[in-house]
Write a protein that holds these residues in place. Sequence first.
Motif, PDB file in Angstrom:
ATOM      1  N   VAL A   1       3.430   0.778   3.148  1.00 18.61           N
ATOM      2  CA  VAL A   1       2.046   1.171   3.420  1.00 18.61           C
ATOM      3  C   VAL A   1       1.420   1.808   2.179  1.00 18.61           C
ATOM      4  CG1 VAL A   1       0.576   2.719   4.777  1.00 18.61           C
ATOM      5  CG2 VAL A   1       2.385   1.396   5.908  1.00 18.61           C
ATOM      6  N   GLU A   2       2.187   2.637   1.497  1.00 15.96           N
ATOM      7  CA  GLU A   2       1.711   3.277   0.261  1.00 15.96           C
ATOM      8  C   GLU A   2       1.327   2.216  -0.774  1.00 15.96           C
ATOM      9  OE1 GLU A   2       0.651   6.753  -1.714  1.00 15.96           O
ATOM     10  OE2 GLU A   2       1.552   6.630   0.291  1.00 15.96           O
ATOM     11  N   HIS A   3       2.198   1.235  -0.946  1.00 12.25           N
ATOM     12  CA  HIS A   3       1.944   0.142  -1.894  1.00 12.25           C
ATOM     13  C   HIS A   3       0.714  -0.670  -1.483  1.00 12.25           C
ATOM     14  CE1 HIS A   3       2.738  -3.344  -4.472  1.00 12.25           C
ATOM     15  NE2 HIS A   3       2.530  -4.079  -3.395  1.00 12.25           N
ATOM     16  N   LEU A   4       0.654  -1.010  -0.215  1.00  8.34           N
ATOM     17  CA  LEU A   4      -0.438  -1.849   0.279  1.00  8.34           C
ATOM     18  C   LEU A   4      -1.795  -1.189   0.041  1.00  8.34           C
ATOM     19  CD1 LEU A   4      -0.700  -4.561   1.986  1.00  8.34           C
ATOM     20  CD2 LEU A   4      -1.155  -3.064   3.924  1.00  8.34           C
ATOM     21  N   ILE A   5      -1.910   0.086   0.374  1.00  5.24           N
ATOM     22  CA  ILE A   5      -3.195   0.796   0.284  1.00  5.24           C
ATOM     23  C   ILE A   5      -3.572   1.096  -1.165  1.00  5.24           C
ATOM     24  CG2 ILE A   5      -4.351   2.977   0.834  1.00  5.24           C
ATOM     25  CD1 ILE A   5      -2.842   2.962   3.510  1.00  5.24           C
ATOM     26  N   ASN A   6      -2.607   1.456  -1.978  1.00  4.46           N
ATOM     27  CA  ASN A   6      -2.919   1.852  -3.354  1.00  4.46           C
ATOM     28  C   ASN A   6      -3.068   0.672  -4.310  1.00  4.46           C
ATOM     29  OD1 ASN A   6      -2.964   4.614  -2.759  1.00  4.46           O
ATOM     30  ND2 ASN A   6      -0.756   4.813  -3.039  1.00  4.46           N
ATOM     31  N   VAL A   7      -2.215  -0.329  -4.145  1.00  3.54           N
ATOM     32  CA  VAL A   7      -2.242  -1.476  -5.058  1.00  3.54           C
ATOM     33  C   VAL A   7      -3.224  -2.548  -4.594  1.00  3.54           C
ATOM     34  CG1 VAL A   7      -0.844  -3.294  -6.129  1.00  3.54           C
ATOM     35  CG2 VAL A   7       0.132  -1.021  -5.757  1.00  3.54           C
ATOM     36  N   LYS A   8      -3.341  -2.700  -3.265  1.00  2.00           N
ATOM     37  CA  LYS A   8      -4.235  -3.714  -2.671  1.00  2.00           C
ATOM     38  C   LYS A   8      -3.921  -5.113  -3.211  1.00  2.00           C
ATOM     39  CE  LYS A   8      -8.122  -0.562  -1.797  1.00  2.00           C
ATOM     40  NZ  LYS A   8      -7.476   0.666  -2.339  1.00  2.00           N
ATOM     41  N   ASP A   9      -2.631  -5.418  -3.295  1.00  2.00           N
ATOM     42  CA  ASP A   9      -2.204  -6.733  -3.762  1.00  2.00           C
ATOM     43  C   ASP A   9      -2.663  -7.810  -2.778  1.00  2.00           C
ATOM     44  OD1 ASP A   9       0.107  -8.972  -3.563  1.00  2.00           O
ATOM     45  OD2 ASP A   9      -0.070  -8.256  -5.622  1.00  2.00           O
TER      46      ASP A   9
END
Length: 280
Positions: A65-73
């Motif tokens: 979730v952290e990756h998804l929200i911050n990186v928005k890949d």
Amino acid sequence: MNDTVNKMKSVKFTPMEISDRDFQRLANFIQKNYGIDLNKKRQLITGRLSATIRQKGYKNFTDFVEHLINVKDENDITLVLNKLTTNYTYFMREKEHLDFFCKNIIPDIVNKHKRDKTLAIWSAGCSTGEEPYNISMFLFDYLGSQAKEWDTRILATDISERALTEAKKGIYELPDTLPSDWKNKYFTNNGDGFHTVSPKVKNNVIFQKFNLMDPIKFRRNFDVIFCRNVMIYFDNPTKEALVRRFYDATLPGGYFLISYSENLNSKSPYKRLAPATFQK
């Protein structure tokens, strides 16, 4: 060998747990950016995403979730949307609805455009393509030999890359409800139980990825907008705002079609004509 297979079969898949904080963060992110309401879909999220998250090397939902929200890949977002939405559709879905479209709406919009011979129809949330192809076939049937004089190209959009890829292939297992002559007129038999949409019909549909939360700024407004079995994923404020954007993108006297399982509330600017069928 058989013992190994049996042991593999007996291994029970256990969904990963998601904390209240991660669940709310993920749900808020998806709703804000894509309109999909997941607030009551906790079990759906863990059930459909756990295996994929493990395969991608994450040990827990927090890191993902952290990756998804911050990186928005874009690839990860597409993966999540594909997993959490159901692209289920088929030819001749809600036939009574399509009958009204054929008997009432097509004659009206063809009459309105008998001079410019250009129709503007949008299949919003087209999924795997059956709906826009279906609409094209009805238009070709109605116009007959005059169809080649008309521009009837349909805009078909969806947020799911996976669905659009399947739609562009145009390969389907056809239902018995299809008009008997359509298999020969509008499809090629692949010989394996599947049929491919004919080039004539394929070329009448323009597929494009589009997020319904974005401003609707297409080149022209529409005679008809289909948005069936899409807004079931949205909460009421999101749905009301989207309907207003659809209304603004509809030509005066144009039509808006939703599914029989949906309805518009009293705040809707459209006028109700028939079940799930509205007019500006």
